[in-house]
Design an enzyme around this catalytic site. Structure first.
Site, short mmCIF file in Angstrom:
data_model
loop_
_atom_site.label_atom_id
_atom_site.label_comp_id
_atom_site.label_asym_id
_atom_site.label_seq_id
_atom_site.Cartn_x
_atom_site.Cartn_y
_atom_site.Cartn_z
N ARG A 1 32.09 83.85 36.29
CA ARG A 1 31.12 83.02 36.15
C ARG A 1 29.91 83.69 36.87
O ARG A 1 29.86 84.34 37.68
CB ARG A 1 31.28 81.45 36.89
N GLU B 1 37.23 86.45 22.25
CA GLU B 1 37.48 85.31 21.42
C GLU B 1 36.63 85.12 20.39
O GLU B 1 35.49 85.87 20.08
CB GLU B 1 37.16 84.17 22.47
#
Length: 325
Positions: A192, A115
């Site tokens: 995470r 990204e």
């Protein structure tokens, strides 16, 4: 038939979200809105066309109906390959990492994710976490266990207009007080590492598999080409997407590329986009999708546009070399 497409906003509440988007839009629901998915073909969050003859169609339906005319002659993806979000972080996001395509292929339902971020707004002293701070894998694991992770991550102060490329494998997190535009592979796979005790699931095994401790933060400088009516800057170029910035002073004229689609996101200012049979207002944080076979259009006003697309790497590199040689 093929014209600039605007979609209804898809808002997603997050525990770290805020209300800053109310300063830009009038359609927000109540709650802590963390993400607006503005160009998405993800199965559970499909963008729906808001304007023109194709209103009511989902982006996924358009890809099925008009794969070449929408995506382009050179984009062979079976699904829409990119995802455009606006993110409002009132609180700190989890420290996380994304896998590349090769690693994600080992897990059904997951996909790689690279990204890039454009900072639309940032409070004073706002920061991103990007990369680790000169530590080994074993030191980092121990720091997670001892909740001393802040000593081993790299904090980067940011301001409006900064651009960062977040490659798969790069540890990262968005700090509080930041709103940004994110262009990414069409994937929602996140591992995470640390979540500040908020009780959500962690994915330490997978995360440690994919973290690349050699990757470090680097704000993109861009390569600017000056024109009379606008400046054009190249910021990110990789095999997943390209990110360019159009700084328009008066107007910018173009048409569909035929080879590829473009996502145009207003990151500063306001204006209009017009074509033979219509026009749309363009306000800050708005996005429009330019189909590959779109006719000529004009963007007018004083505004800055983040242009995202699937590039022809060789063609882009030649264009850049022509500028600097």
């Amino acid at each position: 038939m093929f014209y600039p497409l605007k979609f209804n906003h898809l808002y997603i509440e997050k525990i770290w979200g805020g209300t800053r988007l109310n300063n830009y839009r009038d359609d927000l629901p109540p709650g802590k809105i963390g993400e607006s998915w503005d160009v998405s073909a993800q199965s559970e969050n499909q963008s729906v066309v808001k304007n023109g003859k194709l209103a009511g169609k989902t982006l996924g339906q358009l890809v099925e109906m008009y794969p070449v005319q929408l995506l382009g002659d050179a984009v062979t993806a079976e699904e829409f390959p990119l995802l455009l979000k606006i993110i409002d972080a009132q609180a700190q996001l989890s420290i996380q990492v994304h896998p590349d395509d090769e690693y994600a292929a080992n897990y059904p339902g997951e996909a790689g994710k690279t990204e890039a971020w454009y900072i639309i707004d940032a409070e004073e002293d706002a920061y991103l976490i990007i990369g680790t701070s000169d530590c080994s894998e074993s030191e980092f694991k121990k720091a997670i266990q001892n909740e001393e992770i802040s000593e081993y991550v790299n904090k980067v102060k940011v301001k409006k207009g900064d651009v960062f490329f977040i490659k798969a494998g790069l540890l990262h997190a968005i700090g509080p007080g930041i709103m940004l535009a994110e262009i990414q592979q069409s994937s929602d796979t996140t591992y995470r590492v640390y979540d500040y005790g908020r009780g959500r699931e962690l994915h330490l095994g997978k995360a440690m598999d994919v973290i690349d401790f050699k990757l470090q933060a680097r704000k993109r400088q861009g390569l600017k080409i000056a024109n009379s009516d606008y400046d054009y800057s190249y910021y990110c170029l990789n095999d997943k997407f390209a990110l360019d910035i159009l700084d328009i002073r008066t107007e910018y004229k173009a048409s569909g590329d035929r080879d590829r689609f473009y996502i145009m996101t207003v990151v500063e200012g306001k204006g209009k986009i017009s074509w033979a049979n219509g026009e749309l207002d363009l306000l800050e944080t708005d996005s429009v999708l330019i189909p590959a076979y779109a006719d000529e259009f004009t963007i007018s006003g004083a505004l800055k546009i983040m242009k995202s697309y699937v590039p022809d790497l060789e063609k882009n590199r030649k264009n850049i070399l022509q500028v600097i040689e």
